[in-house]
Design a protein around this motif. Structure first.
Motif, PDB file in Angstrom:
ATOM      1  N   TRP A  94       0.811  -1.218   0.000  1.00 38.23           N
ATOM      2  CA  TRP A  94       0.000   0.000   0.000  1.00 38.23           C
ATOM      3  C   TRP A  94       0.843   1.265   0.000  1.00 38.23           C
ATOM      4  O   TRP A  94       0.373   2.325  -0.450  1.00 38.23           O
ATOM      5  CB  TRP A  94      -0.951  -0.022   1.190  1.00 38.23           C
ATOM      6  N   PHE A  95       2.073   1.189   0.461  1.00 33.30           N
ATOM      7  CA  PHE A  95       2.953   2.357   0.405  1.00 33.30           C
ATOM      8  C   PHE A  95       3.429   2.594  -1.028  1.00 33.30           C
ATOM      9  O   PHE A  95       3.441   3.735  -1.509  1.00 33.30           O
ATOM     10  CB  PHE A  95       4.133   2.155   1.352  1.00 33.30           C
ATOM     11  N   PHE A  96       3.805   1.520  -1.729  1.00 33.35           N
ATOM     12  CA  PHE A  96       4.185   1.654  -3.132  1.00 33.35           C
ATOM     13  C   PHE A  96       2.992   2.143  -3.967  1.00 33.35           C
ATOM     14  O   PHE A  96       3.163   2.987  -4.857  1.00 33.35           O
ATOM     15  CB  PHE A  96       4.678   0.316  -3.678  1.00 33.35           C
ATOM     16  N   ILE A  97       1.813   1.593  -3.697  1.00 37.27           N
ATOM     17  CA  ILE A  97       0.620   2.004  -4.442  1.00 37.27           C
ATOM     18  C   ILE A  97       0.356   3.497  -4.246  1.00 37.27           C
ATOM     19  O   ILE A  97       0.008   4.207  -5.199  1.00 37.27           O
ATOM     20  CB  ILE A  97      -0.592   1.161  -3.999  1.00 37.27           C
ATOM     21  N   ALA A  98       0.533   3.984  -3.028  1.00 38.13           N
ATOM     22  CA  ALA A  98       0.353   5.416  -2.780  1.00 38.13           C
ATOM     23  C   ALA A  98       1.291   6.234  -3.655  1.00 38.13           C
ATOM     24  O   ALA A  98       0.888   7.258  -4.232  1.00 38.13           O
ATOM     25  CB  ALA A  98       0.604   5.729  -1.300  1.00 38.13           C
ATOM     26  N   GLY A  99       2.550   5.804  -3.776  1.00 34.06           N
ATOM     27  CA  GLY A  99       3.497   6.515  -4.621  1.00 34.06           C
ATOM     28  C   GLY A  99       3.099   6.503  -6.085  1.00 34.06           C
ATOM     29  O   GLY A  99       3.204   7.521  -6.791  1.00 34.06           O
ATOM     30  N   LEU A 100       2.611   5.360  -6.573  1.00 39.82           N
ATOM     31  CA  LEU A 100       2.169   5.262  -7.966  1.00 39.82           C
ATOM     32  C   LEU A 100       0.984   6.189  -8.235  1.00 39.82           C
ATOM     33  O   LEU A 100       0.938   6.887  -9.256  1.00 39.82           O
ATOM     34  CB  LEU A 100       1.790   3.814  -8.288  1.00 39.82           C
ATOM     35  N   VAL A 101       0.029   6.200  -7.319  1.00 41.16           N
ATOM     36  CA  VAL A 101      -1.151   7.051  -7.484  1.00 41.16           C
ATOM     37  C   VAL A 101      -0.752   8.525  -7.459  1.00 41.16           C
ATOM     38  O   VAL A 101      -1.250   9.340  -8.260  1.00 41.16           O
ATOM     39  CB  VAL A 101      -2.183   6.746  -6.384  1.00 41.16           C
ATOM     40  N   LEU A 102       0.142   8.885  -6.571  1.00 41.88           N
ATOM     41  CA  LEU A 102       0.595  10.278  -6.496  1.00 41.88           C
ATOM     42  C   LEU A 102       1.274  10.703  -7.795  1.00 41.88           C
ATOM     43  O   LEU A 102       1.110  11.847  -8.245  1.00 41.88           O
ATOM     44  CB  LEU A 102       1.546  10.451  -5.309  1.00 41.88           C
ATOM     45  N   TRP A 126      -8.163   9.983  -6.014  1.00 45.20           N
ATOM     46  CA  TRP A 126      -8.342  10.340  -4.609  1.00 45.20           C
ATOM     47  C   TRP A 126      -8.865   9.145  -3.807  1.00 45.20           C
ATOM     48  O   TRP A 126      -8.453   8.909  -2.675  1.00 45.20           O
ATOM     49  CB  TRP A 126      -9.299  11.522  -4.474  1.00 45.20           C
ATOM     50  N   GLY A 127      -9.777   8.381  -4.415  1.00 45.08           N
ATOM     51  CA  GLY A 127     -10.288   7.202  -3.730  1.00 45.08           C
ATOM     52  C   GLY A 127      -9.215   6.156  -3.504  1.00 45.08           C
ATOM     53  O   GLY A 127      -9.128   5.552  -2.424  1.00 45.08           O
ATOM     54  N   MET A 128      -8.348   5.942  -4.513  1.00 48.84           N
ATOM     55  CA  MET A 128      -7.265   4.971  -4.374  1.00 48.84           C
ATOM     56  C   MET A 128      -6.251   5.427  -3.333  1.00 48.84           C
ATOM     57  O   MET A 128      -5.752   4.620  -2.545  1.00 48.84           O
ATOM     58  CB  MET A 128      -6.586   4.750  -5.726  1.00 48.84           C
ATOM     59  N   LEU A 129      -5.957   6.728  -3.319  1.00 44.83           N
ATOM     60  CA  LEU A 129      -5.013   7.245  -2.330  1.00 44.83           C
ATOM     61  C   LEU A 129      -5.578   7.117  -0.921  1.00 44.83           C
ATOM     62  O   LEU A 129      -4.853   6.764   0.022  1.00 44.83           O
ATOM     63  CB  LEU A 129      -4.676   8.699  -2.642  1.00 44.83           C
ATOM     64  N   THR A 130      -6.872   7.400  -0.781  1.00 49.24           N
ATOM     65  CA  THR A 130      -7.514   7.248   0.532  1.00 49.24           C
ATOM     66  C   THR A 130      -7.484   5.799   0.998  1.00 49.24           C
ATOM     67  O   THR A 130      -7.216   5.508   2.169  1.00 49.24           O
ATOM     68  CB  THR A 130      -8.959   7.751   0.474  1.00 49.24           C
ATOM     69  N   MET A 131      -7.764   4.878   0.079  1.00 51.74           N
ATOM     70  CA  MET A 131      -7.707   3.460   0.424  1.00 51.74           C
ATOM     71  C   MET A 131      -6.302   3.059   0.857  1.00 51.74           C
ATOM     72  O   MET A 131      -6.132   2.328   1.845  1.00 51.74           O
ATOM     73  CB  MET A 131      -8.151   2.616  -0.768  1.00 51.74           C
TER      74      MET A 131
END
Length: 371
Positions: A215-223, A236-241
């Motif tokens: 979930w930390f890597f996913i946050a970076g990808l979404v950002l 925004w929904g993916m980052l919140t998740m």
């Protein structure tokens, strides 16, 4: 009344110009310094009576410093988020071969030096850490020792195994060609697998999916998608998740590894960092272009690799010679200098040689395949 036209798909929307994000270099160094201070003054191991570094609980020696440095471990989670952002940015438009070469020349030169350097320090100055068998040291040179259930020369290397598994997964998307849609699908599929892996109790699935860091890597990808294509409700929904799921992982790490910090403080620090990264993704920090931040970013990886074992050995030898706070500052300064030397004298020349060799090898392989 005519209906308004739908917005263009993200793949065809104008992407933001590629430019170096200097602020990311500064955040990387800050994260490395947080980890270093934590390893020197804030771990559960150092807060025990008779510990081999300070000889008495560090909370008694530096109570104020300990209260803050106990949270420095979160610098690793910050690294993972930044890694997701930077890998997605640097690989956009690249081939799998270019992705592979870039990762090899980035990871291995400083790492090889760190393995040899740390081993030499432990052998020359025994008493704090046990030296590994030579075959284990040699296996560490591959960076694959975790896959063989072998010990690390330095405990901080566990994050490299996590990074390697992320690269392997992301290579699938790179091979298909990076687009907004494909990265979004990748994040959704990976996130779903990360939720299911722990309850599946399938060891291979857990190994590949890596739910502890996913979930930390996913946050970076979404950002990065926000940075390149702009924000929307889906991102925004993916980052919140990712933020919500990260709270579970932060709590688990505190309970199983750290023990010296609390979830609320960790959640606050991580949330503040993520909000800052949102500001970066929305372009609020684009005006920061201080050239010295490039050097700061270059010091991050060598500092992370070399500071722990060698630094605690140095503290053990010098702990009775000066104020402990001054000693920690001196040791960190020493390793910043060491990191600069590693970058200039090891990373640059060895990376150049590796790149030339790998490019030649792949060209030969391509020509042989055609023949």
């Amino acid at each position: 009344m005519p209906s308004q036209p739908l917005p263009p798909p993200a793949e065809t929307a104008p992407a933001r110009e590629g430019r170096r994000l200097y602020v990311i270099d500064g955040v990387r160094l800050l994260a490395a310094l947080l980890v270093a201070v934590h390893h020197y003054t804030g771990t559960d191991r150092l807060d025990r009576p008779g510990n081999p570094v300070w000889d008495r609980p560090v909370s008694e020696i530096m109570p104020t410093v300990f209260r803050f440095s106990a949270y420095g471990w979160i610098g690793v989670e910050i690294f993972f988020v930044i890694s997701g952002f930077v890998i997605c940015m640097s690989c956009w438009g690249r081939t799998p071969r270019q992705f592979f070469v870039s990762r090899v020349i980035r990871l291995y030169p400083a790492y090889w030096f760190a393995v040899v350097f740390t081993t030499a320090v432990v052998v020359a100055l025994p008493g704090v850490w046990e030296r590994l068998r030579m075959r284990d040291v040699l296996l560490n040179l591959t960076m694959l020792q975790s896959g063989s259930a072998s010990p690390h020369v330095d405990g901080v290397y566990w994050t490299l195994w996590t990074e390697l598994r992320f690269y392997l997964l992301f290579l699938v998307v790179v091979a298909m060609g990076l687009t907004y849609r494909r990265v979004v699908v990748f994040c959704c599929v990976w996130g779903t697998a990360a939720m299911l892996a722990p309850i599946s109790e399938l060891r291979l699935m857990i190994l590949i999916v890596n739910p502890v860091a996913a979930w930390f890597f996913i946050a970076g990808l979404v950002l990065y998608l926000m940075y390149r294509f702009g924000q929307d409700l889906l991102l925004w929904g993916m980052l919140t998740m990712s933020w919500l799921m990260a709270q579970v992982e932060l709590g688990r790490r505190i309970e199983s590894v750290e023990h010296v910090s609390g979830w609320r403080g960790s959640a606050l620090i991580y949330t503040a960092f993520l909000l800052f990264m949102v500001a970066v993704a929305l372009g609020r920090t684009d005006r920061i272009r201080w050239k010295w931040l490039v050097t700061a970013g270059a010091l991050t990886y060598p500092l992370y690799l070399t500071h722990y074992l060698a630094g605690t050995v140095l503290i053990n030898r010098l702990r009775d010679t000066m104020d402990p706070r001054l000693l920690v500052a001196v040791v960190i300064t020493v390793f910043l200098v060491v990191s600069w030397l590693v970058h200039r004298c090891v990373e640059r020349p060895v990376s150049l040689l590796l790149k030339r060799g790998l490019d030649t090898s792949f060209a030969r392989l391509r020509n042989a395949t055609r023949a």
